[in-house]
Design an enzyme around this catalytic site. Structure first.
Site, PDB file in Angstrom:
ATOM      1  N   GLY A  85      38.513  39.808  28.946  1.00 42.02           N
ATOM      2  CA  GLY A  85      39.074  40.196  27.658  1.00 42.02           C
ATOM      3  C   GLY A  85      38.676  41.587  27.218  1.00 42.02           C
ATOM      4  O   GLY A  85      38.717  41.908  26.027  1.00 42.02           O
ATOM      5  N   ASP A  93      49.637  45.633  35.096  1.00 38.31           N
ATOM      6  CA  ASP A  93      48.323  45.122  35.489  1.00 38.31           C
ATOM      7  C   ASP A  93      48.372  44.477  36.871  1.00 38.31           C
ATOM      8  O   ASP A  93      47.517  44.717  37.734  1.00 38.31           O
ATOM      9  CB  ASP A  93      47.820  44.084  34.483  1.00 38.31           C
ATOM     10  CG  ASP A  93      47.686  44.644  33.081  1.00 38.31           C
ATOM     11  OD1 ASP A  93      47.870  45.866  32.920  1.00 38.31           O
ATOM     12  OD2 ASP A  93      47.407  43.868  32.157  1.00 38.31           O
TER      13      ASP A  93
HETATM   14  P1  ADP Z   1      41.830  41.045  30.213  1.00 42.12           P
HETATM   15  O1  ADP Z   1      42.912  40.748  31.181  1.00 42.12           O
HETATM   16  O2  ADP Z   1      41.906  42.419  29.664  1.00 42.12           O
HETATM   17  O3  ADP Z   1      40.464  40.780  30.736  1.00 42.12           O
HETATM   18  P2  ADP Z   1      43.031  38.814  28.860  1.00 42.12           P
HETATM   19  O4  ADP Z   1      42.862  38.248  27.511  1.00 42.12           O
HETATM   20  O5  ADP Z   1      44.395  39.201  29.301  1.00 42.12           O
HETATM   21  O6  ADP Z   1      42.022  40.066  28.973  1.00 42.12           O
HETATM   22  O7  ADP Z   1      42.470  37.793  29.955  1.00 42.12           O
HETATM   23  C1  ADP Z   1      41.173  37.289  29.855  1.00 42.12           C
HETATM   24  C2  ADP Z   1      41.169  35.813  30.186  1.00 42.12           C
HETATM   25  O8  ADP Z   1      41.418  35.614  31.594  1.00 42.12           O
HETATM   26  C3  ADP Z   1      39.838  35.138  29.955  1.00 42.12           C
HETATM   27  O9  ADP Z   1      39.668  34.793  28.599  1.00 42.12           O
HETATM   28  C4  ADP Z   1      39.961  33.919  30.842  1.00 42.12           C
HETATM   29  O10 ADP Z   1      40.763  32.932  30.227  1.00 42.12           O
HETATM   30  C5  ADP Z   1      40.739  34.452  32.024  1.00 42.12           C
HETATM   31  N1  ADP Z   1      39.848  34.829  33.162  1.00 42.12           N
HETATM   32  C6  ADP Z   1      39.846  36.009  33.825  1.00 42.12           C
HETATM   33  N2  ADP Z   1      38.939  36.005  34.828  1.00 42.12           N
HETATM   34  C7  ADP Z   1      38.348  34.778  34.823  1.00 42.12           C
HETATM   35  C8  ADP Z   1      37.312  34.158  35.618  1.00 42.12           C
HETATM   36  N3  ADP Z   1      36.684  34.790  36.619  1.00 42.12           N
HETATM   37  N4  ADP Z   1      36.985  32.890  35.283  1.00 42.12           N
HETATM   38  C9  ADP Z   1      37.581  32.231  34.281  1.00 42.12           C
HETATM   39  N5  ADP Z   1      38.542  32.779  33.514  1.00 42.12           N
HETATM   40  C10 ADP Z   1      38.940  34.033  33.756  1.00 42.12           C
HETATM   41 MG    MG Z   2      45.002  40.606  30.722  1.00 42.52          MG
END
Ligand code: ADP
Ligand code: MG
Length: 383
Positions: free
Chosen positions: A127, A177
């Site tokens: 996030g 992305d």
């Molecule tokens: P960003 O893509 O900028 O990091 P987003 O809100 O689009 O922010 O995505 C973040 C979300 O992706 C996290 O809150 C989670 O739900 C999920 N996520 C990403 N990587 C993981 C991981 N390694 N384990 C669990 N969830 C993940």
């Molecule tokens: Mg994202």
């Protein structure tokens, strides 16, 4: 980030610990930082992201209980279990929605009729505007290819990952992305035309100028999946409809000025940002980082004032970086919190980092996470 073999060994060990069997395949996909071209990948625009040395690994093994079992090293508790028969339904809650969506969208290409166990592990901050979500989706798709011995075109996988994010996570994101995660190249930025998906790799010439990318994760999170992003996208679609253009980036600046608010300011950002991306590509090509600095500053001001997706933490991080000697700095990603990206001379990294940290202290913000990153390669099979 560890080497490929260390990542593979960790993923295999994590999979065995979680499921008691070795994985049939392991994939890796990086996060990304966007240099310039923000909020225009859903308006037919040109964008210029780089893949990060941070990313997500996914390991997969077949099952025979007709279910998907999904676990993450970043999430405590037992695996999320979903029967394959329940996969088709749309948006759902929680982190596993990205994994389930990616699996569902590649289902016609793979044969896991008995189900599958998936495990993910990663070091992209979640996030933070560095696309942990695309990194997660793409890692799942690459792992499924690795496990089944299939090789799909990177753009096919990027489009499946984007569809997963739309339909299962409920985020109406553009293609930037996922394309950056799949197609990134070390030492290069990806110049991607989001209308045609035509792309090329642009050398950044940072090393020979002794300049690095400095990412500041503000650790602030104000909204995003909570509606701000969808609201901006809807305003852009309204503006394009009123102006009668397929892609808002192609609108005439004079026509944009005649729009009602807030569409006028939203469209002004989109049209001016497209111009800045072209100018930035030229400037990077000439090694003219002073011009890149002006373009980044203008991009940030446009996102703050016209598109209204910045926040105090991002504004402070950008201003403090310039004050401390950064050549260029701007917010990156969707906004409402998240990260900034800066170009900083190697010799100035310590001073710029200290300057940003001091500015955060005086403003009463949480201490930021500062990362020095080099543009890295895109997604790949590890096993
Ligand atoms: P960003 O893509 O900028 O990091 P987003 O809100 O689009 O922010 O995505 C973040 C979300 O992706 C996290 O809150 C989670 O739900 C999920 N996520 C990403 N990587 C993981 C991981 N390694 N384990 C669990 N969830 C993940
Ligand atoms: Mg994202």
């Amino acid at each position: 980030m560890s080497t490929g073999s260390a990542l593979r060994d960790d993923a295999v060990a994590g999979h065995v610990a979680a499921y008691g069997v070795e994985p049939a395949g392991v994939g890796f996909a990086p996060g990304r930082v966007n240099l310039i071209g923000e909020h225009i990948d859903y308006n037919g625009g040109l964008v210029l992201p780089v893949a990060l040395p941070l990313g997500t690994t996914c390991s997969v093994s077949p099952r025979d209980d007709g279910a998907l079992h999904v676990s993450s090293a970043s999430v405590d508790g037992p695996p999320v279990v979903v029967p394959l028969d329940d996969l088709e339904s749309g948006a759902r809650q929680g982190w596993s929605s990205y994994v389930l969506g990616a699996f569902a969208h590649s289902r016609s290409r793979h044969s896991f009729e008995g189900g599958a166990s998936l495990r993910v592990d990663g070091d992209v901050p979640l996030g933070a505007g560095l696309s942990s979500s695309a990194s997660l989706e793409c890692a799942v798709l690459v792992a499924l290819d690795a496990a089944t011995g299939l090789v799909h075109d990177p753009l096919t996988l990027a489009l499946s990952a984007q569809a997963a994010e739309h339909e299962y996570a409920g985020v109406p994101c553009g293609i930037m992305d996922q394309a950056a995660s799949m197609l990134g190249r070390a030492d290069h930025a990806l110049l991607l035309d989001s209308a045609t998906l035509h792309h090329e790799h642009v050398p950044l010439h940072l090393q020979e100028q002794e300049v690095v990318l400095l990412v500041v994760n503000t650790r602030a999170h104000h909204e995003l999946t909570d509606g701000g992003y969808a609201e901006r996208r809807a305003a852009c679609e309204r503006a394009a409809a009123v102006l009668g253009v397929e892609y808002l980036v192609d609108a005439e600046p004079a026509a944009v000025e005649a729009l009602p608010e807030p569409e006028r300011r939203r469209a002004r950002h989109v049209v001016s940002e497209q111009t800045r991306v072209r100018a930035a590509v030229r400037a990077f090509g000439l090694g003219d980082l002073a011009s890149v600095g002006e373009l980044f500053a203008a991009s940030h001001a446009s996102l703050r004032d016209d598109f209204e997706v910045s926040c105090p933490e991002l504004d402070v991080a950008v201003a403090a970086a310039y004050d401390a000697g950064a050549l260029a700095s701007r917010m990156t990603g969707g906004g409402f919190g998240g990260s900034t990206v800066a170009l900083v001379r190697v010799d100035d990294v310590v001073v710029v980092t200290a300057g940003v940290e001091a500015a955060f202290r005086s403003a009463g913000f949480r201490s930021p996470e500062v990362l020095v990153v080099a543009p890295a390669d895109g997604a790949r099979t590890l096993y």
